[in-house]
Design a protein around this motif. Structure first.
Motif, PDB file in Angstrom:
ATOM      1  N   ALA A  31       0.886  -1.406   0.140  1.00  0.00           N
ATOM      2  CA  ALA A  31       0.248   0.032  -0.202  1.00  0.00           C
ATOM      3  C   ALA A  31       0.862   1.237  -0.093  1.00  0.00           C
ATOM      4  O   ALA A  31       0.335   2.307  -0.282  1.00  0.00           O
ATOM      5  N   TYR A  32       2.099   1.261   0.410  1.00  0.00           N
ATOM      6  CA  TYR A  32       2.846   2.524   0.655  1.00  0.00           C
ATOM      7  C   TYR A  32       3.955   2.575  -0.307  1.00  0.00           C
ATOM      8  O   TYR A  32       4.659   3.690  -0.226  1.00  0.00           O
ATOM      9  N   PRO A  85      18.624   7.899   4.017  1.00  0.00           N
ATOM     10  CA  PRO A  85      18.042   7.326   2.985  1.00  0.00           C
ATOM     11  C   PRO A  85      16.576   7.558   3.167  1.00  0.00           C
ATOM     12  O   PRO A  85      15.955   8.040   3.965  1.00  0.00           O
ATOM     13  N   MET A  86      16.270   7.749   1.769  1.00  0.00           N
ATOM     14  CA  MET A  86      14.720   8.337   1.563  1.00  0.00           C
ATOM     15  C   MET A  86      13.709   7.495   1.984  1.00  0.00           C
ATOM     16  O   MET A  86      12.716   7.571   2.682  1.00  0.00           O
ATOM     17  N   TRP A  87      13.950   6.076   1.965  1.00  0.00           N
ATOM     18  CA  TRP A  87      12.883   5.095   2.609  1.00  0.00           C
ATOM     19  C   TRP A  87      12.597   5.330   4.267  1.00  0.00           C
ATOM     20  O   TRP A  87      11.770   4.784   4.717  1.00  0.00           O
ATOM     21  N   PRO A 138      11.352  -1.578   4.625  1.00  0.00           N
ATOM     22  CA  PRO A 138      10.452  -2.282   3.797  1.00  0.00           C
ATOM     23  C   PRO A 138      10.186  -1.971   2.505  1.00  0.00           C
ATOM     24  O   PRO A 138       9.103  -2.864   1.790  1.00  0.00           O
ATOM     25  N   PHE A 139      10.793  -0.884   1.695  1.00  0.00           N
ATOM     26  CA  PHE A 139      10.414  -0.464   0.409  1.00  0.00           C
ATOM     27  C   PHE A 139      11.570  -0.757  -0.519  1.00  0.00           C
ATOM     28  O   PHE A 139      12.630  -0.990  -0.187  1.00  0.00           O
ATOM     29  N   ALA A 161      14.595  -3.471  -0.446  1.00  0.00           N
ATOM     30  CA  ALA A 161      13.901  -3.842   0.961  1.00  0.00           C
ATOM     31  C   ALA A 161      14.545  -4.923   1.528  1.00  0.00           C
ATOM     32  O   ALA A 161      15.104  -5.676   0.999  1.00  0.00           O
ATOM     33  N   ASP A 162      14.569  -4.793   2.756  1.00  0.00           N
ATOM     34  CA  ASP A 162      15.101  -5.730   3.826  1.00  0.00           C
ATOM     35  C   ASP A 162      14.080  -6.894   4.121  1.00  0.00           C
ATOM     36  O   ASP A 162      12.948  -6.375   4.471  1.00  0.00           O
TER      37      ASP A 162
END
Length: 438
Positions: free
Chosen positions: A190-191, A217-219, A296-297, A322-323
């Motif tokens: 969703a994000y 970092p942007m995430w 997560p991204f 993502a991790d």
């Protein structure tokens, strides 16, 4: 409540200890039972309902409205967000005001603010179901209980429907589910579009962080210790894009940046500041407070298109991977299995500027994969709203859901639209249902 027993030597002693423990448990439960206080209803329902509030054992505020002419049906509401603020009862009141058409039509209402601000779908789901339990304890068992989730609360309510639809004996806690403008793609899907916005925005604007500020970092959205506020984020977005100015007053460079950001991400101009707030402040909460600082991204293989120079954008935009641990944790908290057991109806505006209508297709796929499509009916409207659609449509959705529960006949979207037209004379608002795109 779990009782602890002293060492038991004989069966007689065991029986005595169990009896004593049961009595103590009942006494403790009675002494700690949540008590609702009478509260003044909002003006829109003040003459027709009584209102009540309490703070539950987890710290969530719970708000109840009971019509004086109660039809013995209950709406259990899961609100949007997530808010990052300390919960206040006013948030629950505001939600009821937005959907007070249900109370005005005779339905009781209960909603929870959730126990804390910040992301957490399972936590919120537990708080929503707890609000239902508190209502039953204080106001009696309704003849029917319908679960309603709005926006982020759509994700929460869908999780409630998977975890708490039935009690331990298989009896229904809820009889049907309504999900409106819902975040139904699940947490891990969703994000991503806001993570893309965060990266694309920084490529063009270079002010979050600005030159001379520590990089990150942007995430992450923002560093964990950032003191940046929403007004300051808004100021920076406006400085870069001129989004608060009339188009004629924007510089040529502001126009170019804004055009590229909106074209590449699909974000609506009027919602840019809001989406930037969510992709900074909410991401900070999600990453640092809920995911142990892990990412997560993923945009490592994303090809961005729609700018005036896609090659330069794709070569220069920040990339992140993502991790798997973060993805797994977010999936456990917020992804949906589709294992629904109750009649479920959804409504979503095709032109929703906050939550993409495409999330409805994501939910349909998950439910289909679980073999439960017979329990899901989805509808679309041609509106451009998110937080509140036409009131007649909510009642049409609820009326059709009740008919489904009563007769066992699954409605079609056309049936729901027909109910809407029939209701317009008594519940003004309009009917803008349209066929869902395939």
């Amino acid at each position: 409540m779990i009782s602890t027993l002293a060492a038991v030597a004989t069966s007689v002693a065991t029986a005595l200890a169990l009896a004593s423990s049961a009595a103590s448990t009942q006494s403790a439960t009675a002494s700690t039972a949540t008590v609702f206080s009478a509260s003044e209803c909002p003006e829109s329902v003040r003459s027709i309902a009584t209102c009540h509030s309490t703070r539950d054992s987890h710290g969530a505020w719970v708000w109840v409205a009971v019509p004086k002419q109660w039809n013995k049906m209950l709406i259990v509401h899961a609100h949007g967000g997530p808010s990052l603020n300390v919960p206040e009862v006013e948030e629950a009141i505001e939600d009821m005001q937005r959907f007070d058409v249900f109370v005005r039509q005779g339905y009781a209402w209960v909603s929870s603010t959730y126990r804390r601000g910040g992301y957490g779908v399972r936590m919120a789901a537990a708080d929503v179901d707890h609000s239902r339990e508190l209502f039953l304890q204080s106001f009696g068992k309704p003849s029917r209980t319908v679960l309603h989730g709005q926006s982020y609360g759509g994700n929460v309510a869908a999780k409630v429907a998977e975890l708490y639809a039935l009690d331990a004996e298989g009896a229904p806690n809820y009889h049907g589910v309504m999900l409106t403008s819902g975040v139904l793609a699940g947490g891990t899907r969703a994000y991503g579009f806001r993570a893309d916005l965060r990266a694309v925005y920084q490529y063009y604007c270079r002010n979050l962080p600005a030159s001379g500020e520590p990089t990150y970092p942007m995430w992450q959205g923002l560093p964990a210790d950032s003191k940046l506020t929403r007004p300051e984020i808004q100021r920076r977005v406006e400085a870069c894009t001129g989004v608060a100015l009339a188009p004629a007053k924007r510089s040529s460079e502001q126009k170019r940046r804004l055009r590229n950001i909106l074209s590449v991400t699909g974000i609506a101009e009027k919602q840019l500041v809001s989406h930037m707030s969510w992709s900074t402040l909410t991401f900070r909460d999600l990453v640092h407070e809920r995911l142990d600082g892990l990412n997560p991204f993923d945009n490592s293989n994303k090809t961005y298109t729609g700018s005036d120079d896609d090659a330069a954008l794709n070569a220069g935009v920040e990339r992140f991977t993502a991790d798997p641990r973060a993805v797994a944790k977010l999936a456990y908290d917020a992804d949906l299995s589709g294992l629904i057991v109750l009649p479920t109806v959804t409504m979503h505006a095709l032109h929703d500027p906050t939550i993409p209508f495409a999330f409805e297709a994501d939910y349909a796929r998950v439910v289909s994969a679980a073999g439960r499509s017979n329990l899901l009916v989805q509808t679309a409207t041609d509106e451009h709203g998110h937080s509140k659609l036409a009131e007649t449509q909510y009642m049409a959705l609820l009326t059709s859901l009740n008919e489904w529960i009563d007769a066992g006949h699954r409605p079609t979207p056309d049936d729901i639209a027909a109910n809407c037209r029939r209701l317009e004379s008594t519940v003004p608002g309009g009917c803008r249902f349209v066929p869902s795109p395939r």
